[in-house]
Design an enzyme around this catalytic site. Structure first.
Site, PDB file in Angstrom:
ATOM      1  N   GLY A 186       0.676  -1.239   0.236  1.00  0.00           N
ATOM      2  CA  GLY A 186      -0.007   0.017  -0.195  1.00  0.00           C
ATOM      3  C   GLY A 186       0.875   1.154  -0.023  1.00  0.00           C
ATOM      4  O   GLY A 186       0.421   2.270   0.235  1.00  0.00           O
ATOM      5  N   LYS A 187       2.014   1.387  -0.380  1.00  0.00           N
ATOM      6  CA  LYS A 187       2.882   2.424  -0.392  1.00  0.00           C
ATOM      7  C   LYS A 187       2.315   3.477  -1.279  1.00  0.00           C
ATOM      8  O   LYS A 187       2.221   4.687  -1.045  1.00  0.00           O
ATOM      9  CB  LYS A 187       4.341   2.153  -0.903  1.00  0.00           C
ATOM     10  CG  LYS A 187       5.276   1.168   0.045  1.00  0.00           C
ATOM     11  CD  LYS A 187       6.526   1.225  -0.773  1.00  0.00           C
ATOM     12  CE  LYS A 187       6.709   0.379  -1.978  1.00  0.00           C
ATOM     13  NZ  LYS A 187       6.000  -1.127  -1.864  1.00  0.00           N
ATOM     14  N   TYR A 199      -0.851   3.711  -2.466  1.00  0.00           N
ATOM     15  CA  TYR A 199      -2.242   4.139  -1.821  1.00  0.00           C
ATOM     16  C   TYR A 199      -1.906   5.290  -0.777  1.00  0.00           C
ATOM     17  O   TYR A 199      -2.399   6.186  -0.912  1.00  0.00           O
ATOM     18  CB  TYR A 199      -2.878   2.919  -1.344  1.00  0.00           C
ATOM     19  CG  TYR A 199      -4.110   3.028  -0.991  1.00  0.00           C
ATOM     20  CD1 TYR A 199      -5.357   3.195  -1.901  1.00  0.00           C
ATOM     21  CD2 TYR A 199      -4.454   3.223   0.576  1.00  0.00           C
ATOM     22  CE1 TYR A 199      -6.419   3.195  -1.362  1.00  0.00           C
ATOM     23  CE2 TYR A 199      -5.699   3.560   0.917  1.00  0.00           C
ATOM     24  CZ  TYR A 199      -6.702   3.347   0.020  1.00  0.00           C
ATOM     25  OH  TYR A 199      -7.915   3.617   0.300  1.00  0.00           O
ATOM     26  N   LYS A 220       9.435   9.086  -7.293  1.00  0.00           N
ATOM     27  CA  LYS A 220       9.361   7.502  -7.339  1.00  0.00           C
ATOM     28  C   LYS A 220      10.640   7.183  -8.023  1.00  0.00           C
ATOM     29  O   LYS A 220      10.699   7.249  -9.246  1.00  0.00           O
ATOM     30  CB  LYS A 220       8.120   7.075  -7.833  1.00  0.00           C
ATOM     31  CG  LYS A 220       7.984   5.481  -8.290  1.00  0.00           C
ATOM     32  CD  LYS A 220       7.458   4.711  -7.282  1.00  0.00           C
ATOM     33  CE  LYS A 220       7.709   3.221  -7.558  1.00  0.00           C
ATOM     34  NZ  LYS A 220       7.284   2.154  -6.415  1.00  0.00           N
ATOM     35  N   GLU A 229       7.923   7.982  -2.897  1.00  0.00           N
ATOM     36  CA  GLU A 229       7.643   6.215  -2.653  1.00  0.00           C
ATOM     37  C   GLU A 229       8.730   5.693  -2.801  1.00  0.00           C
ATOM     38  O   GLU A 229       9.371   5.287  -3.998  1.00  0.00           O
ATOM     39  CB  GLU A 229       6.301   5.901  -3.528  1.00  0.00           C
ATOM     40  CG  GLU A 229       6.035   4.340  -3.505  1.00  0.00           C
ATOM     41  CD  GLU A 229       5.150   3.648  -4.278  1.00  0.00           C
ATOM     42  OE1 GLU A 229       4.237   4.543  -5.077  1.00  0.00           O
ATOM     43  OE2 GLU A 229       4.930   2.624  -4.347  1.00  0.00           O
ATOM     44  N   GLY A 230       9.000   4.571  -2.075  1.00  0.00           N
ATOM     45  CA  GLY A 230      10.051   3.599  -2.212  1.00  0.00           C
ATOM     46  C   GLY A 230       9.660   2.719  -3.083  1.00  0.00           C
ATOM     47  O   GLY A 230       8.690   2.695  -4.017  1.00  0.00           O
ATOM     48  N   ALA A 231      10.526   1.294  -3.167  1.00  0.00           N
ATOM     49  CA  ALA A 231      10.120   0.385  -4.099  1.00  0.00           C
ATOM     50  C   ALA A 231      10.406  -0.854  -3.058  1.00  0.00           C
ATOM     51  O   ALA A 231      11.271  -0.826  -2.253  1.00  0.00           O
ATOM     52  CB  ALA A 231      11.062   0.320  -5.282  1.00  0.00           C
TER      53      ALA A 231
HETATM   54  N1  LIG Z   1      -6.736   0.721   1.783  1.00  0.00           N
HETATM   55  C1  LIG Z   1      -6.829   0.514   0.617  1.00  0.00           C
HETATM   56  N2  LIG Z   1      -8.028   0.183   0.090  1.00  0.00           N
HETATM   57  C2  LIG Z   1      -8.357  -0.096  -1.376  1.00  0.00           C
HETATM   58  N3  LIG Z   1      -7.449  -0.733  -2.022  1.00  0.00           N
HETATM   59  C3  LIG Z   1      -6.162  -0.698  -1.613  1.00  0.00           C
HETATM   60  C4  LIG Z   1      -5.788  -0.001  -0.024  1.00  0.00           C
HETATM   61  N4  LIG Z   1      -4.428  -0.172  -0.008  1.00  0.00           N
HETATM   62  C5  LIG Z   1      -3.900  -0.587  -1.112  1.00  0.00           C
HETATM   63  N5  LIG Z   1      -4.700  -0.810  -2.094  1.00  0.00           N
HETATM   64  C6  LIG Z   1      -4.796  -1.499  -3.358  1.00  0.00           C
HETATM   65  O1  LIG Z   1      -3.821  -2.778  -3.387  1.00  0.00           O
HETATM   66  C7  LIG Z   1      -2.907  -2.665  -4.444  1.00  0.00           C
HETATM   67  C8  LIG Z   1      -1.510  -2.572  -4.041  1.00  0.00           C
HETATM   68  O2  LIG Z   1      -1.411  -1.389  -3.161  1.00  0.00           O
HETATM   69  P1  LIG Z   1      -0.247  -0.481  -3.609  1.00  0.00           P
HETATM   70  O3  LIG Z   1      -0.141  -0.477  -5.312  1.00  0.00           O
HETATM   71  O4  LIG Z   1      -0.384   0.888  -3.013  1.00  0.00           O
HETATM   72  O5  LIG Z   1       0.996  -1.159  -3.081  1.00  0.00           O
HETATM   73  P2  LIG Z   1       2.554  -0.652  -3.173  1.00  0.00           P
HETATM   74  O6  LIG Z   1       3.117  -0.981  -1.928  1.00  0.00           O
HETATM   75  O7  LIG Z   1       2.791   0.698  -3.707  1.00  0.00           O
HETATM   76  O8  LIG Z   1       3.179  -1.692  -4.184  1.00  0.00           O
HETATM   77  P3  LIG Z   1       4.625  -1.527  -5.063  1.00  0.00           P
HETATM   78  O9  LIG Z   1       5.406  -2.265  -4.151  1.00  0.00           O
HETATM   79  O10 LIG Z   1       4.157  -2.597  -6.366  1.00  0.00           O
HETATM   80  O11 LIG Z   1       4.693  -0.340  -5.458  1.00  0.00           O
HETATM   81  C9  LIG Z   1      -3.156  -1.383  -5.225  1.00  0.00           C
HETATM   82  O12 LIG Z   1      -4.028  -1.739  -6.302  1.00  0.00           O
HETATM   83  C10 LIG Z   1      -4.054  -0.482  -4.338  1.00  0.00           C
HETATM   84  O13 LIG Z   1      -4.852   0.182  -5.042  1.00  0.00           O
HETATM   85 MG   LIG Z   2       3.799   1.291  -5.427  1.00  0.00          MG
END
Ligand SMILES: Nc1ncnc2c1ncn2[C@@H]1O[C@H](COP(=O)(O)OP(=O)(O)OP(=O)(O)O)[C@@H](O)[C@H]1O
Ligand SMILES: [Mg+2]
Length: 226
Positions: A14-15, A17, A37, A120-122
């Site tokens: 969820g980073k 998000y 990013k 945002e990290g990775a």
């Molecule tokens: N609280 C939430 N409610 C609804 N959807 C969510 C929520 N948190 C995350 N998501 C969804 O879950 C998925 C993964 O979240 P996100 O892309 O933010 O993760 P990330 O840590 O950024 O991943 P990455 O490492 O690939 O960058 C996305 O489709 C995002 O929209």
């Molecule tokens: Mg991400």
């Protein structure tokens, strides 16, 4: 200038998000917010008149919430097409990821002199760049405040505590953590209470499943961050 780095217990935690929510929350409060990013792996090729550009979805989502008129290339200077570990993606095209390039990309964003820069990290905290380097060294070099996103699921307590301890051991300030509750978890409240008792930094937000970013952003209180 407030410099925030969003890391997480894992990929897909969820980073993006949370970065979107925080960006929207700051913008709602009339802050100028730039986003960054540094590295992405998992991009589509966009054919533009000036040439082909690799466009990462996270960078696009961050751009949508921010308000500094940045280009995709400024937001995401290092982009690889396949969705694999970035240092492996780099090796496949006979290149390397270097910290100097990441720091230079950040300097460009900083030069905008916005009120807030949200990065945002990775992956998680110790994202390898190859040759024994890690993305966390960029965060150390640029002295950003760190926010840890915890994807609330079985196993997250260990990941959260290890990440938190390592951020501190790196000499950085973890200003808070976010409990991201995407899927139902049994004993969620008990797990959150346990994390609150182990992690001294405040829980900035407890997020449920909500696809409407603007709506979710209204529930985020940025006063604990500023
Ligand atoms: N609280 C939430 N409610 C609804 N959807 C969510 C929520 N948190 C995350 N998501 C969804 O879950 C998925 C993964 O979240 P996100 O892309 O933010 O993760 P990330 O840590 O950024 O991943 P990455 O490492 O690939 O960058 C996305 O489709 C995002 O929209
Ligand atoms: Mg991400």
């Amino acid at each position: 200038m407030i410099k925030i780095f969003i890391t997480a217990t894992d990929t897909d935690a969820g980073k993006t998000y949370v970065a979107q929510l925080l960006t929207a929350a700051f913008v709602n409060n009339n802050y100028q917010v730039a986003v960054f990013k540094p590295i992405s792996a998992g991009c589509e090729i966009r054919h533009l008149p000036q040439g082909d550009v690799l466009v990462n979805e996270d960078a696009q989502l961050l751009l949508q919430q921010s308000n500094c008129g940045q280009s995709i290339e400024e937001i995401n200077p290092i982009a690889f097409q396949p969705a694999i570990a970035p240092h492996i993606a780099a090796s496949l095209i006979n290149t390397e990821i270097n910290l100097t390039e990441i720091n230079a990309g950040y300097e460009t964003v900083i030069a905008r002199n916005s009120d807030v820069v949200i990065t945002e990290g990775a992956g998680g905290w110790r994202l390898p760049l190859g040759k024994g380097k890690f993305l966390s060294e960029f965060v150390q070099h640029t002295k950003q405040h760190v926010i840890l996103v915890v994807n609330m699921k079985l196993g997250c307590l260990n990941h959260a505590v290890l990440s938190y301890e390592t951020i501190l051991a790196d000499g950085l300030d973890c200003i808070g953590w976010v409990a991201n509750c995407i899927e139902p978890m049994t004993f969620l409240d008990e797990n959150i209470k346990e994390l609150q008792s182990i992690i001294p930094a405040p829980m900035i937000a407890q997020l449920g499943y909500e696809v409407d970013i603007k709506k979710a952003a209204l529930a985020v209180d940025i006063s604990s961050i500023t």
